[in-house]
Scaffold this active site. Structure first.
Site, mmCIF file in Angstrom:
data_model
loop_
_atom_site.group_PDB
_atom_site.id
_atom_site.type_symbol
_atom_site.label_atom_id
_atom_site.label_comp_id
_atom_site.label_asym_id
_atom_site.label_seq_id
_atom_site.Cartn_x
_atom_site.Cartn_y
_atom_site.Cartn_z
ATOM 1 N N ARG A 101 0.829 -1.218 0.000
ATOM 2 C CA ARG A 101 0.000 0.000 0.000
ATOM 3 C C ARG A 101 0.855 1.255 0.000
ATOM 4 N NH1 ARG A 101 -4.695 -1.658 4.335
ATOM 5 N NH2 ARG A 101 -5.406 -3.508 3.219
ATOM 6 N N CYS A 102 1.866 1.259 -0.829
ATOM 7 C CA CYS A 102 2.834 2.349 -0.888
ATOM 8 C C CYS A 102 2.757 2.989 -2.273
ATOM 9 C CB CYS A 102 4.238 1.770 -0.642
ATOM 10 S SG CYS A 102 5.597 2.930 -0.813
ATOM 11 N N GLY A 103 3.090 4.263 -2.361
ATOM 12 C CA GLY A 103 3.139 4.908 -3.667
ATOM 13 C C GLY A 103 4.143 4.257 -4.606
ATOM 14 N N LEU A 104 5.110 3.535 -4.038
ATOM 15 C CA LEU A 104 6.121 2.850 -4.851
ATOM 16 C C LEU A 104 5.751 1.403 -5.177
ATOM 17 C CD1 LEU A 104 9.310 4.201 -3.005
ATOM 18 C CD2 LEU A 104 8.303 5.029 -5.151
ATOM 19 N N THR A 105 4.605 0.941 -4.703
ATOM 20 C CA THR A 105 4.179 -0.452 -4.932
ATOM 21 C C THR A 105 4.225 -0.857 -6.402
ATOM 22 O OG1 THR A 105 2.871 -0.464 -2.910
ATOM 23 C CG2 THR A 105 2.289 -2.108 -4.569
#
Length: 161
Positions: free
Chosen positions: A35-39
């Site tokens: 659930r990360c912007g970098l996922t």
């Protein structure tokens, strides 16, 4: 045997994941989160894994929930998410702490005192490139995309390509 290859982790499936199985390979260790912007980096990590695995390369995903609670799921949920959304086939560990008093021995080796590239992990998707002998060859910041030319060049150099 190197300190890296001497470690045995637990896989997402709950089974032992001995790093000795990766001896002789170039490995990109990445702390990951769903659930990360970098996922979306999962997609490029999978492409790297597929592109270079026949040459002796593997990505090793290490889920971590220490950064804004961005990996809250169970190991089963993490595995399902990665397979369904990104087709991940590279090995992944059970969730680990990468910083703090409960820092896993893997991250003590990679980033702890006396490490080649010491210092706390700054965020999800920080990358460590491990050589065939288990030595740490490089550390790449979270925003460094898996297909970044500098990272790809380091992988190819480590593989002798």
């Amino acid at each position: 045997m190197s300190a890296f290859h001497a470690l045995t982790l637990t896989g997402l499936d709950g089974k032992p994941l001995p790093l000795s199985d990766l001896a002789g390979q170039v490995v990109l260790v990445v702390n990951v989160a769903s659930r990360c912007g970098l996922t979306p980096q999962y997609a490029a990590l999978q492409r790297l894994h597929e592109q270079y695995r026949e040459s002796g390369f593997s990505v090793l995903g290490v889920p971590c929930n220490q950064f804004a609670g961005q990996e809250p799921g169970s190991e089963t949920e993490i595995g399902d998410f990665c397979r369904l959304n990104y087709g991940v086939s590279f090995p992944m560990t059970a969730k680990l702490d990468v910083n703090g008093p409960q820092r896993h021995p893997l991250y003590q080796l990679l980033a702890g005192e006396g490490a080649e590239y010491p210092g706390d992990i700054s965020w999800n998707f920080e990358k460590f490139l491990i050589g065939p002998d288990g030595g740490v060859l490089g550390r790449f910041s979270p925003p460094t995309a898996p297909d970044d030319p500098a990272l790809v060049q380091a992988i190819e150099r480590a593989l002798g390509l």
